[in-house]
Design an enzyme around this catalytic site. Structure first.
Site, PDB file in Angstrom:
ATOM      1  CG  HIS A  31      56.770 -16.192  -5.847  1.00  0.00           C
ATOM      2  ND1 HIS A  31      57.447 -15.041  -6.181  1.00  0.00           N
ATOM      3  CD2 HIS A  31      57.384 -16.667  -4.736  1.00  0.00           C
ATOM      4  CE1 HIS A  31      58.419 -14.824  -5.308  1.00  0.00           C
ATOM      5  NE2 HIS A  31      58.401 -15.794  -4.412  1.00  0.00           N
ATOM      6  CB  CYS A  32      57.758 -22.003  -6.901  1.00  0.00           C
ATOM      7  SG  CYS A  32      57.743 -22.280  -8.668  1.00  0.00           S
ATOM      8  CE1 TYR A  49      67.650 -18.765   1.405  1.00  0.00           C
ATOM      9  CE2 TYR A  49      67.468 -16.387   1.492  1.00  0.00           C
ATOM     10  CZ  TYR A  49      67.225 -17.586   0.848  1.00  0.00           C
ATOM     11  OH  TYR A  49      66.558 -17.597  -0.351  1.00  0.00           O
ATOM     12  CB  THR A  77      68.169 -13.514  -2.053  1.00  0.00           C
ATOM     13  OG1 THR A  77      67.729 -14.231  -0.897  1.00  0.00           O
ATOM     14  CG2 THR A  77      67.103 -12.544  -2.511  1.00  0.00           C
ATOM     15  NE  ARG A 124      62.101 -11.858  -5.882  1.00  0.00           N
ATOM     16  CZ  ARG A 124      62.170 -12.683  -4.823  1.00  0.00           C
ATOM     17  NH1 ARG A 124      63.226 -13.458  -4.642  1.00  0.00           N
ATOM     18  NH2 ARG A 124      61.186 -12.720  -3.958  1.00  0.00           N
ATOM     19  NE  ARG A 130      63.009 -10.798   6.120  1.00  0.00           N
ATOM     20  CZ  ARG A 130      62.640 -11.784   5.286  1.00  0.00           C
ATOM     21  NH1 ARG A 130      63.434 -12.805   5.082  1.00  0.00           N
ATOM     22  NH2 ARG A 130      61.477 -11.750   4.676  1.00  0.00           N
ATOM     23  CE1 TYR A 157      58.758  -9.917  -0.267  1.00  0.00           C
ATOM     24  CE2 TYR A 157      60.843 -11.082  -0.243  1.00  0.00           C
ATOM     25  CZ  TYR A 157      59.593 -10.855   0.298  1.00  0.00           C
ATOM     26  OH  TYR A 157      59.181 -11.563   1.404  1.00  0.00           O
ATOM     27  CG  ASP A 257      57.544 -18.049  -1.134  1.00  0.00           C
ATOM     28  OD1 ASP A 257      58.363 -17.783  -2.021  1.00  0.00           O
ATOM     29  OD2 ASP A 257      57.757 -17.806   0.066  1.00  0.00           O
TER      30      ASP A 257
HETATM   31  O1  LIG Z   1      60.688 -13.441   2.609  1.00  0.00           O
HETATM   32  C1  LIG Z   1      61.646 -14.168   2.267  1.00  0.00           C
HETATM   33  O2  LIG Z   1      62.522 -14.566   3.060  1.00  0.00           O
HETATM   34  C2  LIG Z   1      61.781 -14.514   0.850  1.00  0.00           C
HETATM   35  C3  LIG Z   1      63.049 -14.799   0.341  1.00  0.00           C
HETATM   36  C4  LIG Z   1      63.192 -14.986  -0.997  1.00  0.00           C
HETATM   37  C5  LIG Z   1      64.517 -15.161  -1.614  1.00  0.00           C
HETATM   38  O3  LIG Z   1      65.471 -15.393  -0.866  1.00  0.00           O
HETATM   39  O4  LIG Z   1      64.601 -15.033  -2.832  1.00  0.00           O
HETATM   40  O5  LIG Z   1      62.123 -14.976  -1.830  1.00  0.00           O
HETATM   41  C6  LIG Z   1      60.860 -14.756  -1.369  1.00  0.00           C
HETATM   42  O6  LIG Z   1      59.926 -14.753  -2.204  1.00  0.00           O
HETATM   43  C7  LIG Z   1      60.677 -14.521  -0.003  1.00  0.00           C
END
Ligand SMILES: O=C(O)c1cc(C(=O)O)oc(=O)c1
Length: 305
Positions: A31-32, A49, A77, A124, A130, A157, A257
């Site tokens: 997971h990265c 963001y 995201t 995903r 958020r 997620y 991550d």
């Molecule tokens: O908790 C988070 O902010 C986060 C965000 C993202 C993403 O923006 O994809 O991915 C992750 O694994 C964790």
């Protein structure tokens, strides 16, 4: 065009230490992410963001520095459903990276096959408010049925409080499911309390559900942070992750991550973060399954004998 990072954004650690925990040969960082770089792969208009750049060259350098053999690059995201940065990284990896994409209902079969050729093996679905706007469940279910013939899985997620509401949707999905970051438990509650017990029951009752036992740096309330040579970081997360690893040794994955989007308090030293693994997978057998056998089975099944 210069894009302004989200105020308070923490950049990835510039000089991670070398882990003391020696990763088994062939370990996968499952997971990265890659972020841009923004000048080449602009961030999505609908993003919540704006990160720093964190491109494939930096990811591959970290992989080698920490001692991982391979990566699974999960669409972040901030890139929405524009998978170009992730796909470019997978293609550049010479077979050492696989990907997880974000797709919308309108995607064509030819586009799905292109993603597959690049190394994508999953999609995903994100339910963290958020991070994303709501996608209707009928659209997600349709996508799950489209990707199933490719042998892909669905990465989900969500936050622990939302599991009861999402349970029936998740269990109706027609593919394997991989939960990000243990479904984000509140680790100030006991690991045998109602919230985490529900998550364990979810895994127990549904053999097609896997979990990443990742992100202690996000879940920890009491620390200590993986910084300054700390080799026993995030102790409050250990009982949660260890429980999942020991109950479901063949359905767990681990990832850094990196580059750690949206952390607020601190940015971990990725070397010290890798040392966390020895506390949650306490035998070499559990470590090999977590870091090698399981991710290889899911992402490189053609290499299994
Ligand atoms: O908790 C988070 O902010 C986060 C965000 C993202 C993403 O923006 O994809 O991915 C992750 O694994 C964790």
């Amino acid at each position: 065009m210069h894009v302004q990072k989200t105020p308070g954004w923490l950049d990835w650690h510039p000089a991670p230490s070398r882990p003391r925990f020696v990763l088994p040969a062939g370990s996968v960082d499952a997971h990265c992410h890659v972020f841009g770089p923004g000048a080449e792969f602009p961030f999505a208009r609908e993003r919540k963001y704006t990160p720093c750049d964190a491109g494939k060259h930096q990811l591959f350098a970290l992989r080698d520095h920490l001692g991982f053999a391979r990566n699974v690059i999960v669409q972040a995201t901030c890139h929405g459903a524009d998978n170009r940065a992730m796909v470019d990284a997978c293609r550049a990896s010479q077979g050492r990276a696989r990907g997880v994409a974000t797709v919308r209902r309108g995607i064509t079969d030819a586009e799905l096959h292109d993603l597959h050729a690049a190394g994508v093996r999953g999609v995903r679905f994100n339910f963290v408010k958020r991070l994303v706007d709501f996608t209707p469940k009928d659209e997600l279910l349709e996508i799950a049925h489209r990707i199933r013939p490719l042998g892909w899985h669905v990465v989900i997620y969500f936050e622990a409080v939302d599991l009861p509401e999402l349970w029936n949707f998740f269990t109706a999905l027609p593919t394997p499911i991989v939960v990000d970051h243990m479904g984000r438990p509140d680790v100030s509650q006991p690991p045998d309390g109602p919230e985490f017990s529900l998550f364990l029951k979810f895994m127990e009752e549904h053999p097609h559900v896997w979990s990443k036992v990742s992100c202690p740096e996000r879940l920890s309330v009491t620390g200590p942070a993986a910084l300054n040579g700390e080799t026993a970081a995030y102790r409050d997360v250990v009982p949660f992750a260890r429980r999942v690893v020991e109950r479901f040794p063949d359905r767990v994955l681990w990832g850094t991550d990196w580059p750690h989007p949206n952390l607020k308090g601190h940015m971990p030293d990725d070397g010290a973060l890798v040392d966390f693994i020895a506390h949650i997978a306490v035998t070499s057998d559990l470590q090999s399954r977590l870091l090698v056998d399981n991710p290889m089975r899911l992402y490189w099944p053609e290499e299994q004998s």
